[in-house]
Design an enzyme around this catalytic site. Structure first.
Site, short mmCIF file in Angstrom:
data_model
loop_
_atom_site.label_atom_id
_atom_site.label_comp_id
_atom_site.label_asym_id
_atom_site.label_seq_id
_atom_site.Cartn_x
_atom_site.Cartn_y
_atom_site.Cartn_z
N ASN A 17 21.03 -20.12 -14.15
CA ASN A 17 21.75 -21.28 -13.72
C ASN A 17 23.28 -20.76 -13.88
O ASN A 17 24.08 -20.97 -13.04
CB ASN A 17 21.35 -22.78 -14.20
CG ASN A 17 20.25 -23.44 -13.26
OD1 ASN A 17 20.51 -23.67 -12.24
ND2 ASN A 17 19.13 -23.14 -13.88
N ASN A 110 23.49 -32.82 -15.87
CA ASN A 110 22.34 -31.98 -16.52
C ASN A 110 21.57 -31.44 -15.26
O ASN A 110 21.45 -32.22 -14.25
CB ASN A 110 21.74 -32.78 -17.59
CG ASN A 110 20.36 -32.02 -17.93
OD1 ASN A 110 20.24 -30.76 -18.28
ND2 ASN A 110 19.05 -32.86 -17.66
N HIS A 112 17.65 -30.92 -14.01
CA HIS A 112 16.50 -31.01 -14.73
C HIS A 112 15.40 -30.75 -13.38
O HIS A 112 15.45 -31.12 -12.50
CB HIS A 112 16.08 -32.84 -14.84
CG HIS A 112 14.93 -32.81 -15.68
ND1 HIS A 112 14.66 -32.56 -16.84
CD2 HIS A 112 13.72 -33.62 -14.97
CE1 HIS A 112 13.22 -32.80 -17.14
NE2 HIS A 112 12.48 -33.43 -15.78
N SER A 139 16.61 -31.97 -9.88
CA SER A 139 17.64 -33.11 -9.77
C SER A 139 18.93 -32.67 -10.67
O SER A 139 18.74 -32.13 -11.56
CB SER A 139 17.26 -34.32 -10.33
OG SER A 139 15.74 -34.92 -9.94
N ASP A 148 16.96 -37.64 -19.65
CA ASP A 148 16.98 -37.28 -18.36
C ASP A 148 16.77 -38.44 -17.30
O ASP A 148 16.34 -38.86 -16.35
CB ASP A 148 15.52 -36.68 -17.91
CG ASP A 148 15.25 -35.37 -18.96
OD1 ASP A 148 16.41 -34.57 -18.89
OD2 ASP A 148 14.19 -35.07 -19.17
C1 GAR Z 1 15.94 -24.73 -15.44
O1 GAR Z 1 14.57 -24.70 -14.78
C2 GAR Z 1 16.43 -26.00 -15.87
O2 GAR Z 1 15.99 -26.62 -14.69
C3 GAR Z 1 15.52 -26.34 -16.85
O3 GAR Z 1 15.57 -25.10 -17.74
C4 GAR Z 1 15.63 -24.16 -16.98
C5 GAR Z 1 16.65 -23.19 -17.32
O4 GAR Z 1 16.71 -21.94 -16.78
N1 GAR Z 1 16.13 -27.48 -17.57
C6 GAR Z 1 15.25 -28.41 -18.19
O5 GAR Z 1 13.95 -28.27 -18.39
C7 GAR Z 1 16.05 -29.51 -19.19
N2 GAR Z 1 15.20 -30.47 -19.46
P1 GAR Z 1 18.10 -21.07 -16.86
O6 GAR Z 1 18.23 -20.96 -18.33
O7 GAR Z 1 17.55 -19.66 -16.25
O8 GAR Z 1 19.39 -21.71 -16.16
#
Ligand code: GAR
Length: 222
Positions: A17, A110, A112, A139, A148
């Protein structure tokens, strides 16, 4: 032209991200300045991505603090010192002490991987599949002391395919997450999205429902 919004990104993992935000900034689609990328994991891929992009980084090890609260107070003091105007949690896998986060309410978002309020916490893809949901999604919400649970700004949806497992579902969702997060940060940077007390404002109007990302654009959900 307004000054770019100063953002800090918090990430515990690979940082895809974060990478999407950096690409959007480089393409001129995201008027932000990355002032810091912070992590609770020194080996996080996100830190390497930030270093390669010339963004200042910070790795703090929670094991070096007496408790969660002490870690969060130090982390958030350093985030404040970075000059960040918006904190973006992009895969930051920690619960944050409410005293540390309260000053940032309305200035911290954030992403999620679920259609909140469904599936707060972990294993969201597995839980959606186990529940037999026909659609899943992600979201972006303002962070409050409730895990969350803060006001949802925007969501992206995708249809669950028959027989797919949680890894495939997560893999299909991820590029949509990237677009969603980028669009929301762009909306905040452009002054179109804000929080007024506990209601999300879009173009000056309180939203009754989260925005939806459709064809790469945030639209109101009627
Ligand atoms: C993403 O899928 C994000 O939505 C999730 O962690 C991943 C991070 O991926 N976040 C959560 O689960 C927060 N509760 P990334 O390090 O490749 O961006």
């Amino acid at each position: 032209m307004n000054n770019p919004l100063r953002i800090a990104v918090l990430a515990s993992g690979r940082g895809s991200n974060l990478a999407a935000l950096l690409v959007a900034r480089d393409c001129g689609d995201l008027p932000v300045e990355f002032v810091l990328v912070a992590s609770d994991k020194a080996a996080a891929g996100a830190l390497q991505l930030a270093q390669a992009a010339g963004v200042p980084t910070l790795a703090l090890d929670p094991r070096h603090y007496p408790d969660r609260r002490a870690f969060d107070i130090d982390l958030f003091a350093r985030l404040a010192a970075s000059g960040a105007e918006l904190l973006v949690l992009a895969g930051f896998m920690r619960i944050i002490d409410s005293d540390a986060l309260t000053p940032w309410i309305g200035r911290m978002i954030n992403i999620h991987p679920s259609l909140l309020p469904k599936y707060r916490g972990l294993h969201t893809h597995r839980r959606a599949l186990e529940a037999g949901d026909s659609e899943h999604g992600a979201s972006v919400h303002y962070v409050t002391a409730e895990l969350d649970g803060g006001p949802v700004i925007a969501q992206v949806r995708l249809a669950v395919e028959s027989g797919e497992d949680e890894h495939r579902l997560a893999q299909r969702l991820l590029p949509l997450e990237h677009r969603l997060l980028t669009a929301v940060v762009a909306g905040i940077a452009g002054g179109r999205i804000a929080l007024d007390t506990d209601r999300v404002q879009f173009n000056g109007e309180a939203l009754a429902q989260p925005l939806q990302l459709i064809d790469g654009r945030l639209v109101k959900n009627h």
